[in-house]
Write a protein that holds these residues in place. Structure first.
Motif, PDB file in Angstrom:
ATOM      1  N   GLN A  11       0.806  -1.223   0.000  1.00 52.59           N
ATOM      2  CA  GLN A  11       0.000   0.000   0.000  1.00 52.59           C
ATOM      3  C   GLN A  11       0.843   1.278   0.000  1.00 52.59           C
ATOM      4  N   THR A  51       0.042   4.249  -2.311  1.00 49.47           N
ATOM      5  CA  THR A  51      -1.072   5.086  -1.873  1.00 49.47           C
ATOM      6  C   THR A  51      -0.572   6.285  -1.086  1.00 49.47           C
ATOM      7  N   GLY A 107      -4.765   0.070  -3.771  1.00 51.95           N
ATOM      8  CA  GLY A 107      -3.402  -0.367  -4.042  1.00 51.95           C
ATOM      9  C   GLY A 107      -3.314  -1.485  -5.062  1.00 51.95           C
TER      10      GLY A 107
END
Length: 415
Positions: free
Chosen positions: A44, A47, A243
């Motif tokens: 992730q 992000t 993601g």
């Protein structure tokens, strides 16, 4: 030994130095530190990468304009690794470094851990409290069951965003069959529940032909999942994936020739356009709080300034909005008393030109307009050096997107 005249000259010099020092306290003042606790590594991290830079830019603009109450602002980052234990370690570091203002948004599991730690710490340390700016967390319960005086969610929650996307889908009579696929954690579960609720409420004739939760951040090959979607003959896929779990899902569908509308909540995030590619054009839709091409001059100015500085895309308007809530409050009451800063955020409205968001005092949930957009070659601002960006299709006013709350907030003494 100094003569009388020499002694007078020394005294005059000392008095001048003292006067200059007193007249410029900002030069000696410690910076106001804020911490961003989010995944800087792992699946992730993309992000957060752009959001972190966008927050740093917002702080730089503030510092260039004189800072807050004559003090500069310093951003400290800490890698939560999308893991509650690491998130708690970051919180402990903030406490140790005397940081009272924390931003976090990626991973509701981390948010819950931070909230628990913050509530306990604040109860034991009045006057030294920590305020949490939840800039991107979508789990509805954060401002319902788990609402806290010390947390402010400055983005719409997942129920509000799913309400926007179903409102848009409901207006299209060609949509007959919907497939739901989400990550198996609290936000994904909430997205599924909200989609079922709003579809039944607005378009009970739309058949939900499949509903699946998959392990978060662990699926490398989504081929078995998209095969089920194809077999269901769905017209539209509703997903809150983020993601790599979003772009891998869409790419797997493209690889088998799946011809559906993908209606998402996170497709405009940094890195997604490149990862999804040209096959997503005119097929990837998003319900969200903001995109880069918002048809708002003040937001266009942000994009233009950021690009002129050689920084690429100003993707995360949501983290900039979160900064505005905090910085406007500190500018009003000063940074020394976090309780007063939190009180000042309640009921506050922040504006970027004509784009506004307000903080509901009852649950600390931002109230803001939501929009529908599509990946298109016609977007004003193209993303990630590609020929594509997200083009605005529809805007729903904040009042229409507002949802009731079950929050029973426990307010500290003095609030």
């Amino acid at each position: 030994m100094l003569s009388n005249s020499g002694f007078k000259n020394v005294c005059s010099s000392l008095a001048w130095i003292a006067g200059v020092t007193a007249a410029m306290p900002s030069l000696a003042a410690e910076p106001i530190k804020v911490m961003l606790i989010d995944p800087m590594s792992g699946p992730q991290s993309a992000t957060v990468e752009r959001a972190s830079k966008n927050l740093q830019y917002a702080i730089k603009r503030q510092n260039d304009a004189g800072g807050l109450k004559g003090r500069q602002v310093e951003l400290v980052t800490c890698d939560s690794k999308f893991n509650p234990k690491d998130g708690k370690n970051c919180l402990d570091r903030a406490i140790g470094d005397d940081i009272h203002y924390v931003f976090q948004g990626v991973g509701s599991n981390v948010t819950l851990t931070l909230l628990d730690g913050i509530e306990k710490y604040n109860a034991r340390n009045p006057g030294k409290e920590i305020v949490l700016m939840n800039w991107a967390g979508l789990d509805e319960e954060m401002t319902n069951k788990y609402c806290s005086f010390w947390q402010f969610r400055t983005d719409a929650h997942i129920g509000m965003k799913v309400k926007a996307l179903v409102t848009w889908l409901a207006a299209d009579p060609s949509i007959k069959r919907a497939y739901l696929i989400n990550m198996d954690y609290s936000m994904g579960q909430g997205a599924t529940a909200s989609a079922i609720h709003f579809l039944k409420q607005m378009r009970p004739d739309i058949e939900i032909v499949g509903s699946e939760l998959h392990p978060a951040n662990r699926v490398q090959d989504f081929t078995p999942y998209v095969a089920k979607i194809r077999a269901s003959r769905a017209d539209v896929v509703i997903t809150s994936n983020i993601g790599t779990d979003l772009n891998r899902l869409v790419r797997a569908g493209n690889d088998i020739g799946l011809n559906v509308r993908w209606v998402t909540t996170y497709a405009s995030q940094y890195g997604q356009v490149t990862a999804i590619g040209q096959k997503g054009v005119d097929h990837i839709f998003q319900a969200g709080d903001s995109i880069m091409s918002m048809d708002e001059p003040a937001l266009d100015k942000l994009q233009d300034e950021w690009r002129a500085a050689g920084q690429g895309d100003f993707e995360s308007i949501r983290i900039y909005r979160s900064w505005l809530f905090l910085s406007n409050s500190i500018a009003k009451v000063g940074p020394e008393k976090p309780l007063q800063v939190a009180k000042a955020i309640e009921g506050m409205t922040v504006s970027i030109g004509g784009y506004q968001a307000s903080m509901r005092a009852t649950d600390h949930q931002a109230q803001l307009p939501l929009n529908i957009s599509v990946l298109s070659t016609a977007a004003k601002y193209k993303q990630e050096s590609t020929p594509w960006g997200f083009k605005l299709l529809k805007v729903y006013p904040a009042a229409q997107m507002s949802e009731p709350t079950t929050c029973q907030m426990k307010r500290p003494s003095g609030a």
